[in-house]
Design an enzyme around this catalytic site. Structure first.
Site, PDB file in Angstrom:
ATOM      1  N   LYS A 153       0.736  -1.303  -0.122  1.00  0.00           N
ATOM      2  CA  LYS A 153      -0.210  -0.342   0.044  1.00  0.00           C
ATOM      3  C   LYS A 153       0.903   1.283  -0.292  1.00  0.00           C
ATOM      4  CE  LYS A 153      -3.106   2.819   0.114  1.00  0.00           C
ATOM      5  NZ  LYS A 153      -4.342   3.295  -0.608  1.00  0.00           N
ATOM      6  N   SER A 192     -12.488   5.882  -2.576  1.00  0.00           N
ATOM      7  CA  SER A 192     -11.658   7.583  -1.955  1.00  0.00           C
ATOM      8  C   SER A 192     -11.698   6.736  -0.160  1.00  0.00           C
ATOM      9  CB  SER A 192     -12.966   8.738  -2.050  1.00  0.00           C
ATOM     10  OG  SER A 192     -11.942  10.147  -1.531  1.00  0.00           O
ATOM     11  N   CYS A 202      -0.893  11.763  -5.534  1.00  0.00           N
ATOM     12  CA  CYS A 202      -1.382  12.680  -5.027  1.00  0.00           C
ATOM     13  C   CYS A 202      -1.131  14.250  -5.078  1.00  0.00           C
ATOM     14  CB  CYS A 202      -0.141  12.010  -4.208  1.00  0.00           C
ATOM     15  SG  CYS A 202      -0.661  10.782  -2.814  1.00  0.00           S
TER      16      CYS A 202
HETATM   17  O1  YRO Z   1      -7.079   6.943  -1.835  1.00  0.00           O
HETATM   18  C1  YRO Z   1      -6.488   5.763  -2.198  1.00  0.00           C
HETATM   19  O2  YRO Z   1      -5.958   6.033  -0.868  1.00  0.00           O
HETATM   20  C2  YRO Z   1      -5.833   5.999  -3.169  1.00  0.00           C
HETATM   21  N1  YRO Z   1      -6.972   5.237  -4.426  1.00  0.00           N
HETATM   22  C3  YRO Z   1      -6.553   5.681  -5.369  1.00  0.00           C
HETATM   23  O3  YRO Z   1      -7.645   4.915  -5.975  1.00  0.00           O
HETATM   24  N2  YRO Z   1      -5.378   5.244  -6.154  1.00  0.00           N
HETATM   25  C4  YRO Z   1      -4.848   6.148  -4.862  1.00  0.00           C
HETATM   26  O4  YRO Z   1      -3.707   6.674  -5.929  1.00  0.00           O
HETATM   27  C5  YRO Z   1      -4.811   6.342  -4.027  1.00  0.00           C
HETATM   28  C6  YRO Z   1      -3.774   7.007  -3.104  1.00  0.00           C
HETATM   29  C7  YRO Z   1      -3.586   8.210  -3.416  1.00  0.00           C
HETATM   30  C8  YRO Z   1      -4.386   9.480  -3.044  1.00  0.00           C
HETATM   31  C9  YRO Z   1      -6.141   8.911  -4.331  1.00  0.00           C
HETATM   32  C10 YRO Z   1      -5.438   9.038  -2.016  1.00  0.00           C
HETATM   33  C11 YRO Z   1      -4.057  11.292  -2.851  1.00  0.00           C
END
Ligand code: YRO
Length: 312
Positions: free
Chosen positions: A46, A71, A131
């Site tokens: 992760k 999300s 990010c």
């Molecule tokens: O929400 C997440 O932890 C997340 N979900 C995704 O589908 N892609 C990601 O890269 C992430 C982590 C990064 C972020 C979207 C929270 C900035």
């Protein structure tokens, strides 16, 4: 002749091309162990931030008929936990561990890369560029000046193997512009694609979004994004230096989906939504199905068809 599924990425060997997609079934040592104990060829952790995070309120992931929305908000055990896991498994594991990093600022990205550089970890590192490095600005990967900044600074000191996780791009001019930038760096690989940002899925009965954070907006994965993912893999393979490998991610649920990603030029293929739904047993099914597709076509190795999409 027996069929071989071996692949390699930036000099790292994999028994087969299948891994989890970052974020799915990889947040705890137990989940990581379960992927390593499965038929997967490797595991990615992760995306880590310097400190542990709980992430967003629930419900924050919803499986859908044709995919998923999430999300999550980067829930993770913090950099130290994943670096320790990756280091502990790099000698013993029969499958490589990829360490994913996602700083919420340029300073966080660079700090974590420095810690990896100073560590004993010798494997692949994946920087998640989805990010926002400055709150209110676009995610780094959609701000090419920001991509240039982070890679310029990272490669000042980082000498290990670094890949980047990219979101989907939808306009071919974006691939041209970003490839011209990426080809200036000794990148190990690009991973395409992260989820398709900021979709909205609604339950008409309750008249509410199906996830709670961000007013229901979330990243879309699964079958909804497979054509976009294949186009991104193909577009990157057509533009990036041959020294830069590709991980194909997006919409993989069957062995045929894996085959299609490889045909577009992927070296490895990751499974997100379908892994969340089916669990790590999916890797045995996918390796069996991919082997069956190859047998039908008379292919014995991935190299027989990898990147060889036939265009009329
Ligand atoms: O929400 C997440 O932890 C997340 N979900 C995704 O589908 N892609 C990601 O890269 C992430 C982590 C990064 C972020 C979207 C929270 C900035």
């Amino acid at each position: 002749m027996p069929i071989k599924l071996t692949s390699s990425l930036a000099g790292v060997a994999f028994a087969n091309p299948l891994l989890n997609a970052a974020g799915v079934h990889c947040a705890t040592p137990t989940e990581l162990d379960e992927v390593l104990a499965s038929a997967a060829g490797g595991v990615v952790t992760k995306s880590a931030t310097p400190a542990p995070r709980d992430g967003n309120v629930r419900p924050r992931f919803q499986a859908l008929l044709l995919g998923s929305i999430n999300s999550m908000g980067l829930p993770n055990q913090g950099f130290d936990a994943y670096l320790a896991y990756a280091c502990a498994h790099q000698q013993t594991a029969t499958a490589p561990v990829i360490l994913s990093l996602a700083g919420l600022s340029l300073a966080d990205d660079l700090a974590m890369l420095r810690w990896v550089q100073e560590s004993d970890f010798t494997g692949l590192v994946e920087l998640n560029l989805s990010c926002p490095n400055v709150p209110g600005k676009p995610q780094v990967a959609y701000d090419f000046a920001a991509v240039t900044r982070v890679l310029d600074q990272a490669f000042q000191f980082f000498t290990k193997r670094l890949g980047i996780k990219l979101p989907p791009y939808l306009d071919l001019a974006q691939f041209d512009a970003l490839a011209a930038i990426l080809n200036r760096y000794p990148l190990a690989y690009v991973n395409a694609i992260n989820s398709l940002g900021n979709g909205l899925v609604i339950d008409p009965l309750t008249e509410r979004p199906v996830i709670r954070p961000k007013g229901g907006f979330g990243g879309i994965g699964g079958a909804y994004v497979k054509p976009t993912a294949l186009a991104n893999v193909r577009a990157w393979r057509q533009r990036l230096n041959s020294t830069i490998g590709i991980i194909g991610t997006g919409g993989v649920r069957t062995g045929t989906d894996v085959f299609e990603h490889l045909l577009c030029g992927a070296d490895l293929v990751q499974v997100g939504t379908a892994l969340a739904t089916e669990g790590p047993a999916i890797f045995a099914r996918l390796t069996r199905e991919l082997t069956a597709v190859m047998a039908t076509k008379g292919y014995q190795t991935l190299a027989d068809f990898q990147g060889k999409l036939q265009v009329r």
